[in-house]
Design an enzyme around this catalytic site. Structure first.
Site, PDB file in Angstrom:
ATOM      1  N   CYS A  50      -0.795   6.346  -0.582  1.00 28.51           N
ATOM      2  CA  CYS A  50      -1.436   7.441   0.130  1.00 28.51           C
ATOM      3  C   CYS A  50      -0.821   7.560   1.499  1.00 28.51           C
ATOM      4  CB  CYS A  50      -2.918   7.160   0.229  1.00 28.51           C
ATOM      5  SG  CYS A  50      -3.231   5.471   0.748  1.00 28.51           S
ATOM      6  N   SER A  51      -1.631   7.563   2.501  1.00 28.28           N
ATOM      7  CA  SER A  51      -1.095   7.839   3.828  1.00 28.28           C
ATOM      8  C   SER A  51      -1.405   6.714   4.786  1.00 28.28           C
ATOM      9  CB  SER A  51      -1.701   9.132   4.352  1.00 28.28           C
ATOM     10  OG  SER A  51      -3.102   9.057   4.284  1.00 28.28           O
ATOM     11  N   CYS A  52      -1.616   5.518   4.253  1.00 31.42           N
ATOM     12  CA  CYS A  52      -2.113   4.472   5.145  1.00 31.42           C
ATOM     13  C   CYS A  52      -1.006   3.640   5.774  1.00 31.42           C
ATOM     14  CB  CYS A  52      -3.110   3.577   4.414  1.00 31.42           C
ATOM     15  SG  CYS A  52      -2.403   2.734   3.015  1.00 31.42           S
ATOM     16  N   CYS A  95       0.857  -1.196   0.000  1.00 31.40           N
ATOM     17  CA  CYS A  95       0.000   0.000   0.000  1.00 31.40           C
ATOM     18  C   CYS A  95       0.882   1.230   0.000  1.00 31.40           C
ATOM     19  CB  CYS A  95      -0.963   0.093   1.160  1.00 31.40           C
ATOM     20  SG  CYS A  95      -2.060   1.529   0.920  1.00 31.40           S
TER      21      CYS A  95
END
Lengths: 128, 213
Positions: free
Chosen positions: B116-118, B113
């Site tokens: 993004c910001s995960c 992942c």
């Protein structure tokens, strides 16, 4: 890298948050803000004493919390003010762009990279 | 010019990204400096890696060490990782749900992942630069064994690979296998064997110095 010079310069103002192992960043944006300053110094945009002055100005204006938790907020403000003073941008442009990034994030599905073009208001067509 | 756009204010905050005001300002400055040719995003990553002796608390290593040393804790971690991690005083800024996946003799877990910001940086520290790249993400899904080989992790064919894709709600923490040769070690020493890469599955825990195999 002029690591030592940087640490010496800002230590007079307020030492970089660190522990026995080295620098400590509490959140990723702090590392980004830190790296931008190193990169701009590398470009000759300012000297370390100049940077120390800029940081010192913010620390004096706001008062450093005892635990240093706001260190990189001041760091970022110093960077903004120095960039503006050097004619790189203006307050208004930085504000507008930050708002565009925030909107772009909200419009970006999870798992996709956040791109400025995702901003529904400007579509990324914004003066840098 | 924005009048033609349809706005979807559906208040479903789980399926889109978010930047805090200060993160947005950092992005704004960065994009200005990049547009002016004053900084190169790749150079920023290099600077961060150079200075990264400790970015973010590497709390995940403490979680893994405790799971190795304390079977009751490992059991709680398996059942409710969010609560077990919070026991040690760590929690994500966004209150994300954590799931711990345990490597064992039959299965190796790999987490992808972070376009993004995960990435659970509150537990793992900052993600490595390569982890944010789109090629890593897609290749890890299509050819996890090949990706692992590039990281120097060669697993027997018999070991099953499971790839976990983080979502907005769920972040994964890989609990690597405890290496042999660290019997009787306390949690502090064990934590030193836990690398960031071992907690995202692109590495294994370090072997104790002087141990064989």
């Amino acid at each position: 890298m002029s690591h030592r010079d940087l640490i010496d310069a800002v230590s007079v103002v307020a030492p970089l948050p660190c522990d026995a192992a080295g620098l400590v960043f509490a959140e990723p944006w702090q590392a980004q803000a830190f790296a931008m300053v190193i990169a701009l110094h590398g470009q000759g945009l300012f000297t370390w004493p100049e940077w120390a002055d800029a940081l010192s100005h913010e620390v004096k204006a706001h008062g450093m919390a005892d635990d240093g938790s706001r260190y990189y907020e001041f760091w970022l403000e110093a960077l903004e003010h120095l960039a503006i003073a050097k004619g790189i941008s203006t307050h208004q442009r930085i504000d507008d762009l930050a708002a565009a990034w925030a909107r772009a994030a909200e419009a970006t599905p999870h798992g996709k990279p956040i791109a400025l073009g995702n901003d529904p208001v400007t579509g990324g067509a914004i003066t840098l | 010019m924005s009048g033609d756009h349809h706005h979807h204010h559906d208040h479903d905050h789980d399926d889109h990204s978010h930047l805090t005001p200060i993160e947005a300002r950092v992005k704004a400055l960065e994009s200005i400096l990049v547009a002016k040719g004053l900084v190169d995003p790749a150079a920023l990553d290099v600077i961060i890696e150079t200075y990264e002796t400790k970015i973010g608390p590497r709390n995940g290593a403490r979680v893994v060490a405790k799971a190795w040393a304390d079977p009751a804790y490992a059991a709680r971690l398996k059942t409710d990782a969010t609560a077990a991690i919070a026991e040690l005083g760590y929690s994500g800024r966004q209150g994300e749900h954590m799931v711990a996946v345990f490597n064992d003799a039959a299965t190796h877990h790999l987490v992808v992942c972070t376009l993004c910001s995960c990435y659970p940086w509150a537990v793992l520290g900052l993600p490595p630069v390569w982890y944010k790249s789109a090629p890593y993400r897609s290749r890890a899904v299509l050819d996890p064994r090949g990706v692992l080989t590039e990281f120097g992790v060669v697993l027997p064919e018999a070991i099953k690979l499971r790839v976990w894709d983080s979502t907005a709600e769920t972040r994964y923490l890989v609990i690597p296998q405890r290496p042999a040769g660290a019997e009787g070690w306390d949690e502090d020493r064990l934590a030193d064997l836990v690398t960031r890469d071992s907690m995202i599955g692109t590495g294994l825990a370090l072997k104790p110095p002087g141990s064989s195999g």
